[in-house]
Design a protein around this motif. Structure first.
Motif, PDB file in Angstrom:
ATOM      1  N   UNK A  92      -2.595  13.611  -7.630  1.00  0.00           N
ATOM      2  CA  UNK A  92      -3.767  13.510  -8.502  1.00  0.00           C
ATOM      3  C   UNK A  92      -3.355  13.068  -9.903  1.00  0.00           C
ATOM      4  N   UNK A  93      -2.260  13.629 -10.420  1.00  0.00           N
ATOM      5  CA  UNK A  93      -1.791  13.241 -11.749  1.00  0.00           C
ATOM      6  C   UNK A  93      -1.357  11.778 -11.757  1.00  0.00           C
ATOM      7  N   UNK A  94      -0.717  11.321 -10.694  1.00  0.00           N
ATOM      8  CA  UNK A  94      -0.309   9.924 -10.598  1.00  0.00           C
ATOM      9  C   UNK A  94      -1.497   8.986 -10.594  1.00  0.00           C
ATOM     10  N   UNK A  95      -2.541   9.388  -9.876  1.00  0.00           N
ATOM     11  CA  UNK A  95      -3.756   8.560  -9.867  1.00  0.00           C
ATOM     12  C   UNK A  95      -4.391   8.508 -11.254  1.00  0.00           C
ATOM     13  N   UNK A  96      -4.451   9.670 -11.933  1.00  0.00           N
ATOM     14  CA  UNK A  96      -5.016   9.680 -13.294  1.00  0.00           C
ATOM     15  C   UNK A  96      -4.179   8.826 -14.240  1.00  0.00           C
ATOM     16  N   UNK A  97      -2.863   8.932 -14.133  1.00  0.00           N
ATOM     17  CA  UNK A  97      -1.980   8.128 -14.974  1.00  0.00           C
ATOM     18  C   UNK A  97      -2.174   6.643 -14.682  1.00  0.00           C
ATOM     19  N   UNK A  98      -2.257   6.305 -13.405  1.00  0.00           N
ATOM     20  CA  UNK A  98      -2.466   4.904 -13.029  1.00  0.00           C
ATOM     21  C   UNK A  98      -3.775   4.358 -13.576  1.00  0.00           C
ATOM     22  N   UNK A  99      -4.830   5.170 -13.479  1.00  0.00           N
ATOM     23  CA  UNK A  99      -6.128   4.744 -14.008  1.00  0.00           C
ATOM     24  C   UNK A  99      -6.060   4.544 -15.515  1.00  0.00           C
ATOM     25  N   UNK A 109      -4.109  -1.239 -20.233  1.00  0.00           N
ATOM     26  CA  UNK A 109      -3.727  -2.645 -20.044  1.00  0.00           C
ATOM     27  C   UNK A 109      -4.891  -3.591 -20.256  1.00  0.00           C
ATOM     28  N   UNK A 110      -6.045  -3.233 -19.731  1.00  0.00           N
ATOM     29  CA  UNK A 110      -7.198  -4.126 -19.895  1.00  0.00           C
ATOM     30  C   UNK A 110      -7.668  -4.153 -21.348  1.00  0.00           C
ATOM     31  N   UNK A 111      -7.645  -3.009 -22.025  1.00  0.00           N
ATOM     32  CA  UNK A 111      -8.043  -2.977 -23.436  1.00  0.00           C
ATOM     33  C   UNK A 111      -7.064  -3.787 -24.281  1.00  0.00           C
ATOM     34  N   UNK A 112      -5.759  -3.620 -24.006  1.00  0.00           N
ATOM     35  CA  UNK A 112      -4.742  -4.368 -24.740  1.00  0.00           C
ATOM     36  C   UNK A 112      -4.909  -5.861 -24.511  1.00  0.00           C
ATOM     37  N   UNK A 113      -5.153  -6.233 -23.278  1.00  0.00           N
ATOM     38  CA  UNK A 113      -5.342  -7.647 -22.953  1.00  0.00           C
ATOM     39  C   UNK A 113      -6.550  -8.224 -23.690  1.00  0.00           C
ATOM     40  N   UNK A 114      -7.617  -7.461 -23.742  1.00  0.00           N
ATOM     41  CA  UNK A 114      -8.817  -7.928 -24.463  1.00  0.00           C
ATOM     42  C   UNK A 114      -8.526  -8.104 -25.955  1.00  0.00           C
ATOM     43  N   UNK A 115      -7.805  -7.155 -26.532  1.00  0.00           N
ATOM     44  CA  UNK A 115      -7.498  -7.231 -27.969  1.00  0.00           C
ATOM     45  C   UNK A 115      -6.564  -8.402 -28.278  1.00  0.00           C
ATOM     46  N   UNK A 116      -5.611  -8.665 -27.396  1.00  0.00           N
ATOM     47  CA  UNK A 116      -4.699  -9.790 -27.611  1.00  0.00           C
ATOM     48  C   UNK A 116      -5.464 -11.109 -27.538  1.00  0.00           C
TER      49      UNK A 116
END
Length: 106
Positions: free
Chosen positions: A61-68, A74-81
């Motif tokens: 469960x922790x791995x899934x939360x970390x992955x999410x 990653x998507x937020x960083x990509x949008x900002x770049x």
């Protein structure tokens, strides 16, 4: 040669019987102790299995939360770049310069 008297023979037989009884009692006690140790080991093993299964579920469960969270970051960083490419380049240069200075000191 000397012969053994009846009393001495009786004493030897009594001692032999007592030793046999004592050996039987000791064997019983050892057997009981081994059985109890086996039961304790079984209970411990079952607890380990249960705790291992619970830990596996929690880590999954922790791995899934970390992955999410990593995907969102990653998507937020990509949008900002994409929105601010020159700022991203400036930040990358600044981080590289700081890392270079820190690594040179060692």
């Amino acid at each position: 040669m000397s012969t053994i008297s009846r009393q001495e023979r009786k004493n030897v037989e009594d001692a032999s019987d007592a030793a046999g009884n004592l050996t039987g009692k000791l064997a019983g006690k050892i057997s009981d102790g081994l059985e109890e140790a086996a039961r304790s080991a079984g209970r411990f093993s079952e607890r380990l299995r249960n705790n291992g299964a619970q830990l596996h579920e929690e880590l999954s469960a922790a791995g899934e939360r970390f992955g999410d969270g990593a995907k969102r970051l990653g998507s937020i960083t990509s949008e900002q770049i994409r929105a601010h490419p020159w700022a991203a380049i400036g930040i990358a240069v600044a981080v590289g310069a700081i890392a270079s200075r820190l690594l040179r000191r060692r």
